[in-house]
Design a protein around this motif. Sequence first.
Motif, PDB file in Angstrom:
ATOM      1  N   ILE A   1       3.768  10.023   2.185  1.00 11.51           N
ATOM      2  CA  ILE A   1       5.082   9.478   1.804  1.00 11.51           C
ATOM      3  C   ILE A   1       5.450   8.268   2.673  1.00 11.51           C
ATOM      4  CG2 ILE A   1       7.489  10.018   1.261  1.00 11.51           C
ATOM      5  CD1 ILE A   1       6.759  12.956   1.279  1.00 11.51           C
ATOM      6  N   TYR A   2       4.746   7.186   2.445  1.00 11.75           N
ATOM      7  CA  TYR A   2       5.158   5.933   3.065  1.00 11.75           C
ATOM      8  C   TYR A   2       4.658   4.761   2.243  1.00 11.75           C
ATOM      9  CZ  TYR A   2       0.502   5.167   5.147  1.00 11.75           C
ATOM     10  OH  TYR A   2      -0.828   4.958   5.352  1.00 11.75           O
ATOM     11  N   LEU A   3       5.265   3.617   2.497  1.00  8.49           N
ATOM     12  CA  LEU A   3       4.950   2.386   1.789  1.00  8.49           C
ATOM     13  C   LEU A   3       4.838   1.255   2.805  1.00  8.49           C
ATOM     14  CD1 LEU A   3       4.835   0.836  -1.037  1.00  8.49           C
ATOM     15  CD2 LEU A   3       7.291   0.460  -0.696  1.00  8.49           C
ATOM     16  N   LEU A   4       3.763   0.475   2.706  1.00 12.45           N
ATOM     17  CA  LEU A   4       3.612  -0.730   3.515  1.00 12.45           C
ATOM     18  C   LEU A   4       3.705  -1.945   2.606  1.00 12.45           C
ATOM     19  CD1 LEU A   4       0.575   0.177   5.815  1.00 12.45           C
ATOM     20  CD2 LEU A   4       2.960   0.055   6.478  1.00 12.45           C
ATOM     21  N   VAL A   5       4.533  -2.913   2.997  1.00 13.59           N
ATOM     22  CA  VAL A   5       4.684  -4.130   2.210  1.00 13.59           C
ATOM     23  C   VAL A   5       4.418  -5.319   3.125  1.00 13.59           C
ATOM     24  CG1 VAL A   5       6.147  -5.412   0.616  1.00 13.59           C
ATOM     25  CG2 VAL A   5       6.492  -2.955   0.904  1.00 13.59           C
ATOM     26  N   ALA A   6       3.546  -6.236   2.657  1.00  9.93           N
ATOM     27  CA  ALA A   6       3.113  -7.376   3.478  1.00  9.93           C
ATOM     28  C   ALA A   6       3.660  -8.683   2.924  1.00  9.93           C
ATOM     29  CB  ALA A   6       1.590  -7.430   3.528  1.00  9.93           C
ATOM     30  N   PHE A   7       4.094  -9.571   3.832  1.00  8.22           N
ATOM     31  CA  PHE A   7       4.632 -10.874   3.455  1.00  8.22           C
ATOM     32  C   PHE A   7       3.974 -11.939   4.326  1.00  8.22           C
ATOM     33  CE2 PHE A   7       7.877  -7.653   2.862  1.00  8.22           C
ATOM     34  CZ  PHE A   7       8.338  -7.888   1.571  1.00  8.22           C
TER      35      PHE A   7
ATOM     36  N   TYR B   1       0.862  -1.175   0.000  1.00  6.40           N
ATOM     37  CA  TYR B   1       0.000   0.000   0.000  1.00  6.40           C
ATOM     38  C   TYR B   1       0.901   1.228   0.000  1.00  6.40           C
ATOM     39  CZ  TYR B   1      -3.170   3.654   1.591  1.00  6.40           C
ATOM     40  OH  TYR B   1      -3.889   4.822   1.700  1.00  6.40           O
ATOM     41  N   ARG B   2       0.651   2.116  -0.950  1.00 10.15           N
ATOM     42  CA  ARG B   2       1.489   3.306  -1.096  1.00 10.15           C
ATOM     43  C   ARG B   2       0.653   4.548  -0.813  1.00 10.15           C
ATOM     44  NH1 ARG B   2       2.851   2.553  -6.080  1.00 10.15           N
ATOM     45  NH2 ARG B   2       4.905   1.644  -5.674  1.00 10.15           N
ATOM     46  N   ASN B   3       1.172   5.448   0.019  1.00 11.50           N
ATOM     47  CA  ASN B   3       0.523   6.724   0.285  1.00 11.50           C
ATOM     48  C   ASN B   3       1.466   7.836  -0.163  1.00 11.50           C
ATOM     49  OD1 ASN B   3      -0.355   9.198   1.665  1.00 11.50           O
ATOM     50  ND2 ASN B   3      -1.754   7.849   2.798  1.00 11.50           N
ATOM     51  N   ARG B   4       1.136   8.409  -1.302  1.00 15.15           N
ATOM     52  CA  ARG B   4       2.025   9.444  -1.862  1.00 15.15           C
ATOM     53  C   ARG B   4       1.953  10.750  -1.081  1.00 15.15           C
ATOM     54  NH1 ARG B   4       3.966   7.835  -6.764  1.00 15.15           N
ATOM     55  NH2 ARG B   4       2.907   6.070  -7.750  1.00 15.15           N
TER      56      ARG B   4
END
Length: 337
Positions: free
Chosen positions: A92-98, A86-89
């Motif tokens: 300014i942050y990025l969440l990456v799930a694994f 999920y990107r919030n421009r």
Amino acid sequence: MSFEPSQLGKLNPDAPDVQRRAPPYIRQSSMHEIVGRDARAFKTTRHVIEFLCYIDTIIVFFPVVALCKTDWRWLCELYGAKPHFYRNRKKIYLLVAFQCPQRALLREIANLCDKYCGCLYRLDIACDVIRDPNMSPQEQFRFIKEHMLLMHRDAQRILPVRNADGSTGYYFVKHAHLNGAPRDICAYWDLLSKLIEGFKPAHLDFRMRGAPIRHIDPHDLEFLDPSEILLQHLRFVEFDRTRFERRLFRKTIREANNKAEAVALISKMRRHDQLDWVQRVHDQHRVRLRTNNDLVRFPTAFTWGAKRRSVGRKEIMKEIRTLDVENCILDAHGHGA
């Protein structure tokens, strides 16, 4: 550790009387456990159930809009698929799930956290109860219901949720993924194991977000001690459900105006009060419960090799796309807008 005969028999109510006095899973289970990390401190104990633990899900926070293409391709290669993000421009942050990350992937994530000043946002520790010939998964699940407490939890109903795969999860914190709750437990007895193909064990998912994992260095993820983490938040207690219900119902009968009123009140308790969960008994009646964490045994290291399921991907996307959860993420890690 000692049990009363009446308490032991309840785990298998159809067993003959001789087994009620001393069930085989109590008589025969005996092992050594290392206390903490001191190899000299051994303790002989008897555990009713034992767990295998693995990392089920992690979500990583990066204070950037995107990773460079080389880093992203390498992450996808190690993961074996394109991870959800999920990107919030604007903020300014990025969440990456694994899901079910393995050691090589965890090391690369730790390196990227160093490179981009990232950190953990969510960590799920999954716990499968080890198969026991003397207890079915349903009996093991019943034991968990009658002996496990989530500490410092607000009183609330345990919420059953039917999943797309037909399993039913029992959530200790209602809609935790929507309100950004820092901790939650989901318990199952009919969910297929990610470690043992085709097996449905009694199962716990312990989920942490924000503050409870803020101190964890991503480089330490593969070396974490699950027992140390879990027993900071969970406690297992000695509880005789049948004896408690007998006292509660007798008190209700004494205080009721007539028999019909007593029957109605007891029926309502059975239907709505979730007395089969010791957590709800603790919420509503504040009984004194003696802690005995030797009832269970958590491992001191993770088990690797869990296989992720595609059915869980939508649930992760629900969390990382939830409105208003962004403020919780940013505040937890000191990245104000």
